[in-house]
Design an enzyme around this catalytic site. Structure first.
Site, PDB file in Angstrom:
ATOM      1  N   THR A  57       0.940  -1.345  -0.101  1.00 56.85           N
ATOM      2  CA  THR A  57       0.031  -0.034  -0.097  1.00 56.85           C
ATOM      3  C   THR A  57       0.926   1.310  -0.055  1.00 56.85           C
ATOM      4  OG1 THR A  57      -1.453   1.170   1.308  1.00 56.85           O
ATOM      5  CG2 THR A  57       0.119  -0.399   2.374  1.00 56.85           C
ATOM      6  N   ASP A  58       0.305   2.273  -0.313  1.00 53.49           N
ATOM      7  CA  ASP A  58       0.857   3.529  -0.436  1.00 53.49           C
ATOM      8  C   ASP A  58       1.305   4.048   0.831  1.00 53.49           C
ATOM      9  OD1 ASP A  58      -1.483   4.498  -0.031  1.00 53.49           O
ATOM     10  OD2 ASP A  58      -1.903   5.899  -1.464  1.00 53.49           O
ATOM     11  N   GLU A  59       0.461   3.660   2.020  1.00 47.92           N
ATOM     12  CA  GLU A  59       0.458   4.000   3.270  1.00 47.92           C
ATOM     13  C   GLU A  59       1.914   3.673   4.005  1.00 47.92           C
ATOM     14  OE1 GLU A  59      -2.837   3.648   5.960  1.00 47.92           O
ATOM     15  OE2 GLU A  59      -4.209   3.702   4.420  1.00 47.92           O
ATOM     16  N   LYS A  78       2.175  -3.479   7.402  1.00 48.87           N
ATOM     17  CA  LYS A  78       2.239  -3.645   5.948  1.00 48.87           C
ATOM     18  C   LYS A  78       3.900  -3.295   5.496  1.00 48.87           C
ATOM     19  CE  LYS A  78      -0.326  -4.336   3.169  1.00 48.87           C
ATOM     20  NZ  LYS A  78      -0.868  -5.720   2.589  1.00 48.87           N
ATOM     21  N   TYR A 136      -1.595  -0.313  11.190  1.00 47.77           N
ATOM     22  CA  TYR A 136      -1.701  -0.966   9.987  1.00 47.77           C
ATOM     23  C   TYR A 136      -0.497  -0.678   9.135  1.00 47.77           C
ATOM     24  CZ  TYR A 136      -3.293  -1.421   4.923  1.00 47.77           C
ATOM     25  OH  TYR A 136      -3.345  -1.717   3.739  1.00 47.77           O
TER      26      TYR A 136
HETATM   27  P1  NAD Z   1     -10.302  -6.599   2.721  1.00 56.40           P
HETATM   28  O1  NAD Z   1     -10.291  -6.403   4.193  1.00 56.40           O
HETATM   29  O2  NAD Z   1     -11.521  -6.245   1.886  1.00 56.40           O
HETATM   30  O3  NAD Z   1     -10.060  -8.234   2.473  1.00 56.40           O
HETATM   31  C1  NAD Z   1      -8.995  -8.745   3.021  1.00 56.40           C
HETATM   32  C2  NAD Z   1      -9.442 -10.270   3.020  1.00 56.40           C
HETATM   33  O4  NAD Z   1      -8.262 -10.950   3.575  1.00 56.40           O
HETATM   34  C3  NAD Z   1     -10.752 -10.842   3.571  1.00 56.40           C
HETATM   35  O5  NAD Z   1     -11.237 -11.584   2.711  1.00 56.40           O
HETATM   36  C4  NAD Z   1     -10.390 -11.666   5.019  1.00 56.40           C
HETATM   37  O6  NAD Z   1     -10.925 -12.727   5.141  1.00 56.40           O
HETATM   38  C5  NAD Z   1      -8.875 -12.128   4.397  1.00 56.40           C
HETATM   39  N1  NAD Z   1      -7.983 -12.272   5.557  1.00 56.40           N
HETATM   40  C6  NAD Z   1      -7.727 -11.536   6.723  1.00 56.40           C
HETATM   41  N2  NAD Z   1      -6.677 -12.426   7.550  1.00 56.40           N
HETATM   42  C7  NAD Z   1      -6.452 -13.456   6.980  1.00 56.40           C
HETATM   43  C8  NAD Z   1      -5.761 -14.559   7.324  1.00 56.40           C
HETATM   44  N3  NAD Z   1      -5.138 -14.560   8.478  1.00 56.40           N
HETATM   45  N4  NAD Z   1      -5.780 -15.571   6.478  1.00 56.40           N
HETATM   46  C9  NAD Z   1      -6.246 -15.655   5.321  1.00 56.40           C
HETATM   47  N5  NAD Z   1      -7.173 -14.614   4.830  1.00 56.40           N
HETATM   48  C10 NAD Z   1      -7.148 -13.579   6.022  1.00 56.40           C
HETATM   49  O7  NAD Z   1      -9.034  -6.032   2.148  1.00 56.40           O
HETATM   50  P2  NAD Z   1      -8.706  -5.211   0.583  1.00 56.40           P
HETATM   51  O8  NAD Z   1      -9.183  -3.828   0.689  1.00 56.40           O
HETATM   52  O9  NAD Z   1      -9.308  -6.066  -0.277  1.00 56.40           O
HETATM   53  O10 NAD Z   1      -7.076  -5.286   0.627  1.00 56.40           O
HETATM   54  C11 NAD Z   1      -6.441  -6.278   0.084  1.00 56.40           C
HETATM   55  C12 NAD Z   1      -4.877  -5.899   0.027  1.00 56.40           C
HETATM   56  O11 NAD Z   1      -4.911  -4.680  -0.731  1.00 56.40           O
HETATM   57  C13 NAD Z   1      -4.452  -5.761   1.585  1.00 56.40           C
HETATM   58  O12 NAD Z   1      -3.255  -6.382   1.658  1.00 56.40           O
HETATM   59  C14 NAD Z   1      -4.438  -4.364   1.634  1.00 56.40           C
HETATM   60  O13 NAD Z   1      -3.321  -3.841   2.465  1.00 56.40           O
HETATM   61  C15 NAD Z   1      -4.128  -4.053   0.166  1.00 56.40           C
HETATM   62  N6  NAD Z   1      -4.433  -2.716  -0.124  1.00 56.40           N
HETATM   63  C16 NAD Z   1      -5.698  -2.087  -0.298  1.00 56.40           C
HETATM   64  C17 NAD Z   1      -6.129  -0.984  -0.670  1.00 56.40           C
HETATM   65  C18 NAD Z   1      -7.527  -0.527  -0.413  1.00 56.40           C
HETATM   66  O14 NAD Z   1      -7.887   0.559  -0.777  1.00 56.40           O
HETATM   67  N7  NAD Z   1      -8.351  -1.274   0.051  1.00 56.40           N
HETATM   68  C19 NAD Z   1      -4.970  -0.086  -1.421  1.00 56.40           C
HETATM   69  C20 NAD Z   1      -3.934  -0.568  -1.402  1.00 56.40           C
HETATM   70  C21 NAD Z   1      -3.542  -1.727  -1.049  1.00 56.40           C
HETATM   71  O1  DAU Z   2      -4.066   4.339   0.503  1.00 55.04           O
HETATM   72  C1  DAU Z   2      -4.381   2.678   0.477  1.00 55.04           C
HETATM   73  C2  DAU Z   2      -5.065   2.426   1.850  1.00 55.04           C
HETATM   74  O2  DAU Z   2      -6.347   3.022   1.677  1.00 55.04           O
HETATM   75  C3  DAU Z   2      -5.072   0.991   1.930  1.00 55.04           C
HETATM   76  O3  DAU Z   2      -3.952   0.686   2.172  1.00 55.04           O
HETATM   77  C4  DAU Z   2      -5.957   0.474   3.224  1.00 55.04           C
HETATM   78  O4  DAU Z   2      -6.239  -0.829   3.381  1.00 55.04           O
HETATM   79  C5  DAU Z   2      -7.611   1.161   2.936  1.00 55.04           C
HETATM   80  O5  DAU Z   2      -8.445   0.934   4.000  1.00 55.04           O
HETATM   81  C6  DAU Z   2      -7.350   2.742   2.760  1.00 55.04           C
HETATM   82  O6  DAU Z   2      -6.896   3.378   3.955  1.00 55.04           O
HETATM   83  P1  DAU Z   2      -7.714   4.766   4.605  1.00 55.04           P
HETATM   84  O7  DAU Z   2      -7.355   4.788   5.784  1.00 55.04           O
HETATM   85  O8  DAU Z   2      -7.098   5.812   3.316  1.00 55.04           O
HETATM   86  O9  DAU Z   2      -9.046   4.308   3.963  1.00 55.04           O
HETATM   87  P2  DAU Z   2     -10.681   4.790   4.722  1.00 55.04           P
HETATM   88  O10 DAU Z   2     -11.726   4.180   3.800  1.00 55.04           O
HETATM   89  O11 DAU Z   2     -10.442   4.146   6.234  1.00 55.04           O
HETATM   90  O12 DAU Z   2     -10.361   6.235   4.865  1.00 55.04           O
HETATM   91  C7  DAU Z   2     -10.367   7.177   3.922  1.00 55.04           C
HETATM   92  C8  DAU Z   2     -10.209   8.665   4.325  1.00 55.04           C
HETATM   93  O13 DAU Z   2     -11.539   9.122   4.852  1.00 55.04           O
HETATM   94  C9  DAU Z   2      -9.424   8.721   5.674  1.00 55.04           C
HETATM   95  O14 DAU Z   2      -8.897  10.153   5.367  1.00 55.04           O
HETATM   96  C10 DAU Z   2     -10.137   8.668   6.765  1.00 55.04           C
HETATM   97  C11 DAU Z   2     -11.607   9.330   6.126  1.00 55.04           C
HETATM   98  N1  DAU Z   2     -12.937   8.603   6.878  1.00 55.04           N
HETATM   99  C12 DAU Z   2     -13.114   7.505   6.693  1.00 55.04           C
HETATM  100  C13 DAU Z   2     -14.079   6.811   7.338  1.00 55.04           C
HETATM  101  C14 DAU Z   2     -14.188   5.408   7.575  1.00 55.04           C
HETATM  102  C15 DAU Z   2     -13.755   9.705   7.267  1.00 55.04           C
HETATM  103  O15 DAU Z   2     -13.604  10.842   7.335  1.00 55.04           O
HETATM  104  N2  DAU Z   2     -14.833   9.045   7.749  1.00 55.04           N
HETATM  105  C16 DAU Z   2     -15.209   7.690   7.985  1.00 55.04           C
HETATM  106  O16 DAU Z   2     -16.078   7.194   8.697  1.00 55.04           O
END
Ligand code: NAD
Ligand code: DAU
Length: 337
Positions: free
Chosen positions: A125-127, A157, A153
């Site tokens: 992730t970019d985080e 990562k 988190y």
């Molecule tokens: P998500 O939370 O929707 O899905 C995570 C999945 O992993 C779920 O199906 C969960 O059951 C499974 N899981 C969790 N713990 C596990 C374990 N111990 N063993 C097996 N399975 C397990 O997450 P997402 O948003 O789809 O993110 C997927 C990946 O992409 C993550 O690694 C996250 O860090 C990365 N990522 C997410 C974003 C985003 O914007 N959502 C952006 C960049 C990177």
């Molecule tokens: O940048 C990639 C990341 O993006 C991934 O690695 C993470 O898995 C994914 O969850 C996401 O992280 P963020 O923290 O950016 O996403 P989130 O949707 O939780 O929040 C986005 C922005 O919105 C953040 O600045 C917090 C704000 N927010 C979030 C929620 C849930 C609110 O203001 N209100 C809310 O209720």
């Protein structure tokens, strides 16, 4: 070619399963998922009957189980999406983030070494880069930006990324890493900003914006993330890190206002800020574009429209989730905030 997709019952992994089944009609896909609160078999209902798809309920930290599965299935490629992914939950309870995100990655890499897997891809992730100031739009994260994490988190990562690089250098594990910006699209779990706001609007609940709502994220439609990973696992160079971003910076307030205008209603409520809240993420994707020819296909306005339509047309998917554990989480996170 057989691909293991870990975390495939989650948001991005589920979209990736569909993308790969569609794009590579000769590939077999095995999804490994523990079905935590974030995993949902309904997300995979369109794949479960496909003879080229198999689902296995397994925790990536279960070393014996994972080794046994590698032994029987012998995957060519492993793409690791499995993770605890929500920043707010990591602030409440960090431990499971360290276990799954770091130790789970290690177990998978050990199994890849043992069974000679041709490519291990870590979905990061970019985080891991921390945040950028709001008043310097000229600054972007590149692959050379130092790691500088803010939340449990992102620290978990980043730790996994370091471990992947170490396995690559020390043991010669053929690994790649991608670091993507915020995804949005179908099957996004309701705890995250965009689905949470859509669902609260549809349920007539207030829209909780953290702090002043000026924090900025760079949004990418999930299918474009999938196409980038597909390119990396086939054409990416072992040992390399690839940034993936949408070039779509929006403040949280802009996002929420766009959803209000798209759905024609909704009331913002400013609430207490997230602890350690990152100000701005912005990705420079020059490397993957120039070296691998990746281009995102979905522009933001179209992507948001498709996403809102998906939530309108798939009520049962999210209504099943917005119950039980999620209601408890929501109360704990938002009551008295
Ligand atoms: P998500 O939370 O929707 O899905 C995570 C999945 O992993 C779920 O199906 C969960 O059951 C499974 N899981 C969790 N713990 C596990 C374990 N111990 N063993 C097996 N399975 C397990 O997450 P997402 O948003 O789809 O993110 C997927 C990946 O992409 C993550 O690694 C996250 O860090 C990365 N990522 C997410 C974003 C985003 O914007 N959502 C952006 C960049 C990177
Ligand atoms: O940048 C990639 C990341 O993006 C991934 O690695 C993470 O898995 C994914 O969850 C996401 O992280 P963020 O923290 O950016 O996403 P989130 O949707 O939780 O929040 C986005 C922005 O919105 C953040 O600045 C917090 C704000 N927010 C979030 C929620 C849930 C609110 O203001 N209100 C809310 O209720």
């Amino acid at each position: 070619m057989k691909i293991f997709v870990t975390g495939g019952a989650g948001f991005i992994g589920g979209n990736f399963v569909y993308y790969m089944l569609k794009t590579h009609p000769d590939y077999d896909i095995v999804c490994l998922d523990a079905l935590t609160y974030a995993g949902n078999l309904h997300t995979l209902s369109g794949a479960l009957e496909n003879p080229r798809f198999k689902f296995v309920k397994i925790d990536i930290t279960d070393r014996d189980g994972i080794f046994g599965l590698f032994d029987t299935e012998r995957p060519d490629i492993v793409v690791n999406f499995a993770a605890e992914s929500h920043v707010d939950r990591s602030i409440l309870s960090p431990e499971v983030f360290l276990k799954t995100n770091i130790l789970g990655t290690q177990v998978l890499m050990d199994a890849c070494r043992e069974y000679g897997v041709k490519r291990f891809h870590q979905v990061s992730t970019d985080e891991v880069y921390g945040d950028l100031p709001l008043d310097r739009p000229d600054l972007l994260f590149t692959e050379a930006t130092p790691i500088h994490t803010s939340s449990p988190y992102s620290a978990s990562k980043a730790s996994a990324d370091l471990l992947v690089s170490a396995y690559c250098r020390t043991y010669g594990l053929p690994a790649t890493i991608s670091r993507c910006s915020n995804n949005y699209g179908p099957y996004h779990f309701p705890e995250k900003l965009i689905p949470l706001m859509i669902i609260n609007i549809l349920n007539g609940k207030p829209l909780p914006v953290y702090g002043d709502g000026k924090n900025v994220r760079d949004w990418l439609y999930v299918e474009d993330h999938c196409s980038a990973i597909d390119l990396i696992i086939h054409d990416g160079k072992v040992g390399e890190i690839y940034n993936i971003g949408g070039n779509n910076e929006r403040s949280n307030l802009q996002i929420v206002e766009l959803l209000i205008s798209t759905l024609g209603k909704g009331e913002i409520k400013f609430v207490r800020d997230r602890a350690g809240h990152d100000l701005r993420y912005a990705i420079d994707s020059t490397k993957i574009k120039t070296q691998l020819g990746w281009t995102p296909r979905t522009d933001f306005e179209n992507g948001i429209k498709k996403t809102v339509d998906w939530y309108l047309n798939n009520r049962s998917w999210w209504e099943n989730i917005v119950s039980g554990e999620y209601i408890n989480y929501y109360r704990r996170m938002y009551e008295d905030r």
